[in-house]
Design a protein around this motif. Structure first.
Motif, PDB file in Angstrom:
ATOM      1  N   ASN A 128       0.835  -1.129   0.038  1.00 27.90           N
ATOM      2  CA  ASN A 128      -0.006  -0.041   0.012  1.00 27.90           C
ATOM      3  C   ASN A 128       0.952   1.325   0.065  1.00 27.90           C
ATOM      4  O   ASN A 128       1.617   1.269   0.989  1.00 27.90           O
ATOM      5  N   ASN A 129       0.931   2.018  -1.187  1.00 26.72           N
ATOM      6  CA  ASN A 129       1.791   3.080  -1.108  1.00 26.72           C
ATOM      7  C   ASN A 129       3.239   2.741  -0.879  1.00 26.72           C
ATOM      8  O   ASN A 129       3.805   3.385  -0.138  1.00 26.72           O
ATOM      9  N   TYR A 164      -0.638  -0.775  -5.438  1.00 32.04           N
ATOM     10  CA  TYR A 164      -1.707  -0.309  -5.038  1.00 32.04           C
ATOM     11  C   TYR A 164      -1.495   1.106  -4.201  1.00 32.04           C
ATOM     12  O   TYR A 164      -0.598   1.127  -3.382  1.00 32.04           O
ATOM     13  N   ASN A 165      -2.289   2.156  -4.613  1.00 29.47           N
ATOM     14  CA  ASN A 165      -2.430   3.195  -3.705  1.00 29.47           C
ATOM     15  C   ASN A 165      -1.057   4.103  -3.772  1.00 29.47           C
ATOM     16  O   ASN A 165      -0.771   4.711  -2.891  1.00 29.47           O
ATOM     17  N   THR A 186       0.824   7.026  -4.249  1.00 31.70           N
ATOM     18  CA  THR A 186       0.402   8.309  -4.391  1.00 31.70           C
ATOM     19  C   THR A 186       0.930   9.104  -5.691  1.00 31.70           C
ATOM     20  O   THR A 186       0.508   9.947  -6.123  1.00 31.70           O
TER      21      THR A 186
HETATM   22  C1  LIG Z   1      -3.099   5.530   0.521  1.00 28.27           C
HETATM   23  O1  LIG Z   1      -1.998   5.889   0.969  1.00 28.27           O
HETATM   24  C2  LIG Z   1      -1.931   6.989   1.647  1.00 28.27           C
HETATM   25  C3  LIG Z   1      -0.553   7.697   1.997  1.00 28.27           C
HETATM   26  O2  LIG Z   1       0.448   6.669   2.599  1.00 28.27           O
HETATM   27  C4  LIG Z   1      -2.664   6.833   3.048  1.00 28.27           C
HETATM   28  O3  LIG Z   1      -2.771   7.856   3.777  1.00 28.27           O
HETATM   29  C5  LIG Z   1      -4.091   6.517   2.568  1.00 28.27           C
HETATM   30  O4  LIG Z   1      -4.679   6.048   3.932  1.00 28.27           O
HETATM   31  C6  LIG Z   1      -4.030   5.006   1.771  1.00 28.27           C
HETATM   32  N1  LIG Z   1      -5.397   4.812   1.222  1.00 28.27           N
HETATM   33  C7  LIG Z   1      -5.746   3.399   1.278  1.00 28.27           C
HETATM   34  C8  LIG Z   1      -7.183   3.441   0.811  1.00 28.27           C
HETATM   35  O5  LIG Z   1      -5.223   2.783   1.944  1.00 28.27           O
END
Ligand SMILES: *[C@@H]1O[C@H](CO)[C@@H](O)[C@H](O)[C@H]1NC(C)=O
Ligand SMILES: *[C@@H]1O[C@H](CO)[C@@H](O)[C@H](O)[C@H]1NC(C)=O
Ligand SMILES: *[C@@H]1O[C@H](CO)[C@@H](O)[C@H](O)[C@H]1NC(C)=O
Ligand SMILES: *[C@@H]1O[C@H](CO)[C@@H](O)[C@H](O)[C@H]1NC(C)=O
Ligand SMILES: *[C@@H]1O[C@H](CO)[C@@H](O)[C@H](O)[C@H]1NC(C)=O
Ligand SMILES: *[C@@H]1O[C@H](CO)[C@@H](O)[C@H](O)[C@H]1NC(C)=O
Ligand SMILES: *[C@@H]1O[C@H](CO)[C@@H](O)[C@H](O)[C@H]1NC(C)=O
Ligand SMILES: *[C@@H]1O[C@H](CO)[C@@H](O)[C@H](O)[C@H]1NC(C)=O
Ligand SMILES: *[C@@H]1O[C@H](CO)[C@@H](O)[C@H](O)[C@H]1NC(C)=O
Ligand SMILES: *[C@@H]1O[C@H](CO)[C@@H](O)[C@H](O)[C@H]1NC(C)=O
Ligand SMILES: *[C@@H]1O[C@H](CO)[C@@H](O)[C@H](O)[C@H]1NC(C)=O
Ligand SMILES: *[C@@H]1O[C@H](CO)[C@@H](O)[C@H](O)[C@H]1NC(C)=O
Length: 743
Positions: free
Chosen positions: A334-335, A420-421, A423
């Motif tokens: 995730n990111n 995924y995600n 940014t």
């Molecule tokens: C996506 O990444 C951002 C930055 O790390 C985080 O704040 C956010 O919660 C993440 N979104 C999801 C849906 O996990």
């Protein structure tokens, strides 16, 4: 005494078992410790403007180019005097960076690629004598796609043997490809034969082991395992139907750097190419063939090009420009962050699965008119393209898989999404998806994986496009792959990729100029220094130049080849590659080896400004082999070529069953011998062993249907554009078992 015997048998078995591995080594390992991503990130993220190679790729390619390759050039062309140069006067600081890209097209492409590599290999005596043998040794990159990824994966996982050893086996370290055992029905056409059933059991055992750790599988997984039996190194004819080896399970793509030839920088840097389709687009399962919804422009098409090296997985396309460490491929990030410190997955990068991903053609692709043509249709439970027996086998295996485990998308390779995600990559099509859906690398019509070699950071000078596409009648290529790559680069990838050299404007011109049936060099006359594009050497699969009946234009879905066919196939490719092209003649060009040397070294001239003049020999070669948009050649110069495939071994199928019945006789005789010699106790032990072996397959034995389900032949699903027939398995359970964690 008895007990002792029994225990030592077990112990011995244990030892050998450990050495051989098991087919369940296909299972990835989940919940592994992750590196500290603050100091050791799993992702590399960049933009087209600051794109960079992985430092290990940079280091490997550079070391090979500066330490190994200069000697190999010397072995190949010496000081260059035979082609009219004095190389020492060139002041070469860096030899040209050369790549070879092998197209898709099933076993046809794998064999065509093998034949071409052999004709470039200095270890092959006749190639060496012809002057073409040596190019492979000075090559920096080797890309493969679909069938081309099978030869690519195979040659690395067997430590880069000669093609002869690789394809036929050498009775020692290589076991050969066994292409005469049909890919989906190795024991012959009866999919319910005992050996076929045991084998499907083995395949499914691997797939269950992966699904069992909670990673979604698909038809790509059994497909990957089937491919592994032929192209990875632990399967011989003798152990094909046994479980005494892992049959390639557990052989990781990230382990390529451990092979001896890599450690000595003896081998090019490998790349496997795949595509990804936008998740949720269902590009097939809801397809109405007449619909225009998916009639897509092949160029501005929404799929992205993905590459898998032994270091990284990712895409250079501008909208992604990110790579993940392949050792942790299969980890959901995730990111860029794993879900927690122990949420990493390893062992996902099974080489078989990499080859299967690149060849995951079940969702179809683009045909000549750029519309989707689906292959697997789960609604009707049909599969297209494959012959009846292979179709039956594949649907059967899939139905058993689905009876036990849910899959996400049946018809694509499911990869947990490491992007995924992200940014910084909000424009990436799948940034909001937990999974990626990877598909056959040719799905966007780029069947020759040259795209990866045009990436700016790689800086290639020469790219050899090995094209065994089946584009036109009689399964010959028409250049559509290069035309597509060129326009994709021009319209979408200018920031990330180098320009394409001038080509025939379209596939019709490829055909009318005859360029689709003989070797041609593109990009010989750059206008700038440094040159604005690399040279592309095009080597299409083409009819024997001497006018023989061709055997290399087989169908993509031909999944078995008698040995005699493979031998003749490789011979024809060899003769064509070393033979070049003489206009209006059926004789080989004795100078083609020299011409190949001229074109391979040519970019070295541009290291000084102005470049030293081409030698007269090379100038002559360039006149003969370079594509000149202002002076087009004509297909009429290809005289006496026969276009139509002639089966070289019509008896091949009976030869196969002959082998099987022979080996069965041997097996039975062996048993009788044992029974005569050994006492009743041994019989008991044998029985125990056999029971144990069968127990290993209990999953499939439980599922074994004694009665063959009825197959229905649907004429209405016949694809009118080809003579393919569609088969349907009618009694596949609709409701798949869903493991707890997925409910
Ligand atoms: C996506 O990444 C951002 C930055 O790390 C985080 O704040 C956010 O919660 C993440 N979104 C999801 C849906 O996990
Ligand atoms: C990761 O490395 C950073 C920088 O050295 C450190 O501050 C952090 O505590 C480490 N995290 C873990 C979980 O060890
Ligand atoms: C490239 O540039 C992007 C955005 O400017 C930045 O986030 C990234 O860290 C840079 N990557 C490298 C390898 O320099
Ligand atoms: C190579 O270097 C030598 C010495 O520096 C120089 O005299 C010669 O002109 C150079 N050759 C070319 C082709 O530039
Ligand atoms: C068998 O293969 C191994 C590993 O490649 C090699 O070291 C050995 O020399 C080979 N033996 C024979 C008899 O070719
Ligand atoms: C077969 O592949 C495995 C995994 O890459 C390797 O450890 C083994 O040495 C290979 N065997 C040969 C004979 O190349
Ligand atoms: C391991 O493989 C070898 C060669 O295929 C075979 O002879 C041996 O029986 C296998 N061991 C086991 C435990 O299956
Ligand atoms: C794809 O299929 C799923 C499940 O059937 C459906 O929910 C979704 O809307 C479909 N997407 C498209 C683009 O048709
Ligand atoms: C391509 O597919 C479309 C839709 O399935 C079909 O109408 C068309 O005839 C096909 N074209 C060729 C050349 O196969
Ligand atoms: C992958 O991650 C591991 C652990 O940080 C590291 O040792 C390895 O070098 C990485 N591989 C690549 C290709 O970055
Ligand atoms: C870490 O994440 C994985 C995957 O999401 C999960 O299965 C596991 O329970 C988590 N472990 C901890 C300690 O939270
Ligand atoms: C055109 O090409 C042919 C060989 O293909 C060559 O003989 C002829 O000289 C060329 N003509 C021009 C004007 O370059």
């Amino acid at each position: 005494m008895l007990l002792h015997h029994y225990l030592s048998t077990l112990a011995l078995a244990g030892v050998v078992y450990a050495i051989n591995g098991t087919v369940t080594d296909y299972a990835p390992q989940i919940n592994q410790a992750c590196p500290n991503v603050t100091t050791d990130p799993l992702l590399r993220v960049f933009t087209p403007l600051n794109q960079s190679l992985h430092p290990d790729e940079e280091e490997y390619v550079h070391t090979r180019l500066t330490t190994v390759i200069p000697n190999e050039w010397n072995n190949w062309i010496g000081n260059g005097s035979a082609i009219g140069y004095n190389l020492s006067a060139f002041n070469i600081t860096s030899f040209p960076k050369i790549g070879i890209a092998i197209s898709g097209g099933g076993y046809r492409a794998a064999q065509y690629g093998a034949g071409v590599l052999s004709a470039f290999d200095a270890r092959n005596e006749s190639a060496k004598a012809a002057g073409t043998g040596g190019l492979l040794q000075v090559t920096s990159y080797l890309s493969g796609l679909s069938g081309g990824s099978w030869i690519t994966g195979s040659i690395y996982m067997n430590d880069f043997p000669t093609i002869k050893d690789l394809v036929y086996g050498n009775g020692n370290s290589t076991q050969g490809w066994q292409l005469n055992l049909p890919l989906a029905t190795p024991d012959g056409t009866d999919v319910f034969s005992r050996e076929n059933q045991l084998w499907y059991g083995s395949i499914l055992w691997s797939v269950y082991s992966k699904a069992g750790v909670g990673i979604d599988t698909s038809l790509t997984d059994p497909w990957a395992r089937m491919i592994s039996y032929h192209f990875l190194n632990q399967t011989s004819r003798a152990n094909f139907f046994s479980n005494d080896s892992a049959h390639g399970a557990g052989q990781l793509w990230s382990n390529v750097p451990l092979i001896p030839s890599w450690q000595q920088h003896q081998v090019p840097f490998p790349i496997i190419q795949a595509d990804s389709r936008p998740v949720g687009s269902n590009l097939t399962t809801v397809l109405d063939p007449a619909s225009t919804v998916y009639e897509v422009d092949p160029v501005s098409h929404f799929e992205s090009d993905q590459m898998i090296t032994p270091l990284e997985f990712g895409s250079w396309d501008p909208q992604l420009s990110a790579m993940v460490n392949i050792t942790y491929g299969g980890t959901h990030l995730n990111n860029g962050q794993p879900d927690n410190d122990t949420a990493c997955t390893t062992f996902f990068d099974q080489t078989g699965f990499m080859m299967g991903t690149s060849a995951s053609l079940f969702n179809g692709g683009l045909n000549d008119t750029h519309a989707y043509k689906q292959i697997l249709d789960r609604v009707r439970n049909t599969i297209q393209g494959f012959d009846q027996n292979a179709a039956k086998a594949i649907l059967l295996v899939l139905s058993r898989q689905l009876a036990k485990f849910r899959t996400r998308a049946d018809d694509v390779a499911n990869w947990p999404n490491p992007f995924y995600n992200l940014t910084s990559k909000q424009s990436f099509q799948d940034v909001n998806s937990d999974w990626l859906e990877l598909i056959d690398g040719s799905s966007n019509q780029e069947n020759v994986p040259v795209g990866q070699q045009f990436v700016r950071a790689r800086g290639l000078d020469v790219i050899v496009a090995v094209d065994a596409s089946s584009d036109i009648q009689n399964s010959w290529p028409n250049g559509s792959s290069l035309v597509t790559s060129a326009s994709r680069i021009t319209s979408l990838l200018q920031s990330s990729h180098r320009s394409f050299p001038p080509l025939p404007g379209n596939t019709d011109q490829f055909v009318s100029t005859g360029v689709n049936m003989r070797p041609t060099f593109f990009g010989c006359f750059p206008q700038q220094n440094p040159p604005e594009y690399p040279i592309v050497i095009y080597l299409p699969n083409s009819p024997p130049l001497n006018g023989d009946d061709p055997v290399t234009n087989t169908g993509t879905f031909q999944l078995d080849y008698p040995l005699a066919h493979t031998q003749l196939f490789l011979d024809q490719v060899h003769a064509n590659v070393i033979g070049g092209f003489v206009p209006n003649a059926n004789s080989p060009d004795p100078n083609f080896g020299k011409c190949l040397q001229c074109v391979a070294i040519d970019r070295a001239r541009y290291q000084v400004n102005p470049p030293p003049a081409r030698s007269s020999i090379c100038t002559q070669c360039f006149q003969q082999y370079c594509f000149d948009p202002n002076n087009l050649t004509s297909a009429s110069a290809l005289t006496g070529r026969k276009l139509q495939f002639v089966n070289p071994d019509p008896e091949g199928v009976s030869a196969l069953s002959g082998f099987l019945s022979q080996s069965k006789v041997a097996l039975i005789l062996g048993f009788i011998g044992l029974l005569l010699v050994v006492a009743g106790l041994s019989v008991f032990l044998l029985w125990r062993k056999r029971r144990a072996r069968e127990a290993e397959y209990h999953k499939v034995m439980q599922l074994h249907d004694e009665d063959e389900p009825p197959f229905v032949h649907h004429d209405q699903y016949r694809d009118s554009s080809t003579s393919e027939t569609v088969y349907e398995l009618s009694d596949v359970p609709d409701t798949a078992y869903v493991p707890e964690e997925h409910r």
